[in-house]
Scaffold this motif. Structure first.
Motif, mmCIF file in Angstrom:
data_model
loop_
_atom_site.group_PDB
_atom_site.id
_atom_site.type_symbol
_atom_site.label_atom_id
_atom_site.label_comp_id
_atom_site.label_asym_id
_atom_site.label_seq_id
_atom_site.Cartn_x
_atom_site.Cartn_y
_atom_site.Cartn_z
ATOM 1 N N TRP A 211 0.435 -1.542 0.081
ATOM 2 C CA TRP A 211 -0.017 -0.275 0.189
ATOM 3 C C TRP A 211 0.680 0.850 0.295
ATOM 4 C CZ3 TRP A 211 -5.756 0.439 2.304
ATOM 5 C CH2 TRP A 211 -5.875 1.676 2.385
ATOM 6 N N ASN A 212 1.556 1.431 1.053
ATOM 7 C CA ASN A 212 2.529 2.899 1.649
ATOM 8 C C ASN A 212 3.824 3.241 0.544
ATOM 9 O OD1 ASN A 212 3.946 5.159 2.264
ATOM 10 N ND2 ASN A 212 3.811 4.335 4.035
ATOM 11 N N GLN B 58 0.094 5.016 -4.456
ATOM 12 C CA GLN B 58 0.732 4.182 -3.349
ATOM 13 C C GLN B 58 -0.708 2.310 -3.987
ATOM 14 O OE1 GLN B 58 -1.113 5.644 0.165
ATOM 15 N NE2 GLN B 58 0.193 7.179 0.484
ATOM 16 N N ILE C 255 -3.704 1.538 -2.827
ATOM 17 C CA ILE C 255 -4.215 2.045 -3.382
ATOM 18 C C ILE C 255 -4.742 2.458 -4.120
ATOM 19 C CG2 ILE C 255 -4.685 3.320 -1.345
ATOM 20 C CD1 ILE C 255 -7.375 1.571 -1.459
ATOM 21 N N ASP C 256 -4.215 3.271 -4.666
ATOM 22 C CA ASP C 256 -4.548 4.442 -5.397
ATOM 23 C C ASP C 256 -3.508 3.229 -7.026
ATOM 24 O OD1 ASP C 256 -4.992 6.682 -4.606
ATOM 25 O OD2 ASP C 256 -3.022 6.964 -3.952
ATOM 26 N N ALA D 92 1.470 -2.969 5.645
ATOM 27 C CA ALA D 92 1.658 -2.687 7.145
ATOM 28 C C ALA D 92 0.224 -1.816 7.648
ATOM 29 C CB ALA D 92 3.215 -2.777 7.119
ATOM 30 N N GLU D 93 -0.767 -0.811 6.285
ATOM 31 C CA GLU D 93 -0.957 -0.817 6.684
ATOM 32 C C GLU D 93 -2.498 -0.857 7.842
ATOM 33 O OE1 GLU D 93 -1.132 2.642 7.039
ATOM 34 O OE2 GLU D 93 0.652 2.462 5.697
ATOM 35 N N GLN E 14 -8.919 1.556 6.565
ATOM 36 C CA GLN E 14 -8.402 1.719 5.841
ATOM 37 C C GLN E 14 -8.563 -0.014 4.374
ATOM 38 O OE1 GLN E 14 -4.594 1.970 7.205
ATOM 39 N NE2 GLN E 14 -4.348 3.301 5.588
ATOM 40 N N ILE E 15 -9.000 -0.732 5.259
ATOM 41 C CA ILE E 15 -8.896 -2.326 5.136
ATOM 42 C C ILE E 15 -11.169 -2.233 4.802
ATOM 43 C CG2 ILE E 15 -10.228 -4.770 6.061
ATOM 44 C CD1 ILE E 15 -7.900 -3.883 8.009
ATOM 45 N N MET F 98 -11.884 1.060 3.330
ATOM 46 C CA MET F 98 -11.519 1.654 1.864
ATOM 47 C C MET F 98 -11.139 0.114 0.794
ATOM 48 S SD MET F 98 -8.571 4.313 1.352
ATOM 49 C CE MET F 98 -8.760 5.476 2.423
ATOM 50 N N VAL G 253 -10.426 -4.324 -3.714
ATOM 51 C CA VAL G 253 -9.805 -5.419 -3.816
ATOM 52 C C VAL G 253 -10.112 -6.962 -3.281
ATOM 53 C CG1 VAL G 253 -9.353 -5.969 -0.985
ATOM 54 C CG2 VAL G 253 -7.186 -5.222 -2.135
ATOM 55 N N ASN H 187 -4.504 8.745 2.453
ATOM 56 C CA ASN H 187 -5.121 7.529 2.269
ATOM 57 C C ASN H 187 -5.296 7.179 3.739
ATOM 58 O OD1 ASN H 187 -5.685 6.896 -0.955
ATOM 59 N ND2 ASN H 187 -4.017 6.748 -0.959
ATOM 60 N N LEU H 188 -4.900 8.280 4.510
ATOM 61 C CA LEU H 188 -4.747 6.664 6.128
ATOM 62 C C LEU H 188 -3.472 6.554 6.451
ATOM 63 C CD1 LEU H 188 -7.871 6.566 6.557
ATOM 64 C CD2 LEU H 188 -7.493 8.687 7.634
ATOM 65 N N VAL H 189 -2.492 6.793 5.083
ATOM 66 C CA VAL H 189 -1.204 6.372 5.944
ATOM 67 C C VAL H 189 -0.657 6.408 6.525
ATOM 68 C CG1 VAL H 189 1.368 6.093 4.411
ATOM 69 C CG2 VAL H 189 -0.946 5.392 3.520
ATOM 70 N N GLY I 245 1.682 3.549 8.279
ATOM 71 C CA GLY I 245 2.900 2.366 8.530
ATOM 72 C C GLY I 245 3.179 1.261 8.992
ATOM 73 N N PRO I 246 3.976 0.247 9.488
ATOM 74 C CA PRO I 246 3.550 -0.452 10.620
ATOM 75 C C PRO I 246 3.285 0.604 12.247
ATOM 76 C CG PRO I 246 5.421 -0.412 9.599
ATOM 77 C CD PRO I 246 4.811 0.370 9.401
ATOM 78 N N LEU J 108 -13.109 -8.976 9.695
ATOM 79 C CA LEU J 108 -14.018 -7.147 9.260
ATOM 80 C C LEU J 108 -14.567 -7.555 7.575
ATOM 81 C CD1 LEU J 108 -14.280 -4.525 9.732
ATOM 82 C CD2 LEU J 108 -12.098 -4.174 9.119
ATOM 83 N N PHE K 111 -17.674 -9.678 2.166
ATOM 84 C CA PHE K 111 -16.579 -10.892 1.782
ATOM 85 C C PHE K 111 -15.927 -12.061 1.713
ATOM 86 C CE2 PHE K 111 -15.317 -6.168 0.021
ATOM 87 C CZ PHE K 111 -14.330 -6.993 -1.115
#
Lengths: 123, 247
Positions: free
Chosen positions: A53-54, A59, A61-62, A83-84, A89-90, A92, A98, B216-218, B220-221, B241, B247
């Motif tokens: 993702w990052n 990115q 997601i984009d 790692a997000e 985000q999930i 999203m 996805v 996008n709310l990034v 990291g770990p 989730l 899903f």
């Protein structure tokens, strides 16, 4: 099956490549972010994308959104390995279409299970 | 002259005044008269004087605190270098490990293949169903297997030693990171000192602001997943989730 692995860290690409090779995927290409991956996808006939993702530049997601927005690419299954870990985000990523979401750190067994699930659904 | 009705001049003050006048210290004599006339003013002046001195000292200390200067010009750039060293060393270690592992994979595969080749005739031998021609063939196969295993196990041992040695980064990067943590703590103390000097309260119980997030709310770990409810703890949480979303 032609696979594109997208991650800005070469070590992570190498790990994913090794795991995929172990699972029988031998035709694997690499890209270090979305903006490198997208033209590769448009040119080559890829069957599957594994992306972080990052990443600097575009990115994951984009990249996923761009794939889904392109009529020629929209059918390609996309697996996020990232790692997000924010719930938002999930959600999203799910809304962006996805096919699988793996949080780092992950195991070979998790990757195996998600791949089975993705390809089982696609039939 | 109502303001002066309560003015009392002591003998000591009168003597001091005469002394000033006799020695020609007109300024001091005027000052004394002003003080006798209005004691409040002199207290106010003293207070202002005290504050001025404090301000002066604080400003001086501030400039003299060369540690701050060192922090900004030497220690922080040094910390950047140290952290880059950590990235380099961990990347090297990961690649060294993967080099070794990637070399071991085909070795194991070869041995596995030879065992599979030997196995049918070996099973026949175990059940006393082997003829002489097959026995000769089996002997050749087993000979190959033994030689391969002997040679390759030595190589695997060496490669595994490489994997072992690649882990030495942990000690080195650990030391470097610990130094950076100390530096961060020192910078934090200096910043708190500065805020205190300017009278800004640094309430440690203040509500912690949320970590900065990018596009996008990034983020990291997540290093404190247990204390947060906006993140998933593991893959099971992700799967739950996603399944709750259909899903």
């Amino acid at each position: 099956m032609k696979v594109l692995v997208v991650d800005d860290f070469s070590t992570m690409r190498r790990i994913v490549k090794n795991l995929l090779r172990d699972l029988g995927f031998t035709n694997i290409s690499e890209a270090d972010d979305g903006s490198t991956a997208l033209p590769m996808l448009k040119e080559g006939s890829f069957d599957f994308v594994v992306t972080d993702w990052n990443m600097p530049g575009m990115q994951g997601i984009d990249l996923l959104k761009a794939i889904r927005a392109d009529a020629k690419l929209s059918h390609i299954p996309v697996l996020l390995i990232t790692a997000e870990a924010k719930k938002e985000q999930i959600v999203m990523a799910a809304q962006a279409g996805v096919n699988g979401y793996i949080v780092k750190p992950f195991t070979a067994a998790t990757l195996n299970a998600k791949l089975d699930k993705i390809f089982e659904r696609l039939g | 002259m109502s303001a002066n009705t309560n003015v009392h001049v002591s003998l000591a003050e009168a003597k001091q005044l005469v002394e000033y006048l006799e020695s020609g210290q007109q300024d001091k004599a005027d000052e004394l008269i002003a003080e006798i006339q209005n004691p409040i003013n002199s207290e106010l002046f003293a207070e202002i004087g005290k504050l001025t001195r404090q301000l002066h000292d604080s400003l001086n200390n501030f400039q003299l605190d060369s540690r701050l200067n060192d922090l900004a010009t030497a220690d922080i750039p040094d910390a950047q270098e140290r952290l880059n060293y950590v990235i380099t060393r961990t990347e090297e270690a990961a690649n060294k490990t993967m080099d070794a592992v990637e070399s071991i994979f085909p070795v194991v595969d070869t041995i596995q293949k030879q065992i599979k080749a030997v196995n049918p005739l070996w099973q026949k031998l175990m059940h006393n169903k082997l003829d002489l021609a097959e026995f000769k063939s089996l002997c050749v196969d087993i000979d190959v297997l033994l030689k391969t295993t002997d040679k390759e196990s030595v190589r695997m041992h060496d490669l595994m030693t490489d994997v072992l040695m690649a882990q030495d980064f942990q000690d080195l990067t650990g030391q470097v990171i610990r130094k950076v943590i100390d530096l961060v703590r020192e910078v934090e103390d200096s910043l708190i000192g500065m805020l205190t000097a300017f009278g800004i309260t640094t309430d440690s119980n203040a509500v912690r602001s949320k970590p900065k997030v990018g596009d996008n709310l990034v983020e990291g770990p997540i290093v404190n997943a247990a204390q947060r409810d906006d993140v998933v703890a593991d893959q099971d949480d992700v799967d739950d989730l996603l399944s709750s979303l259909g899903f």
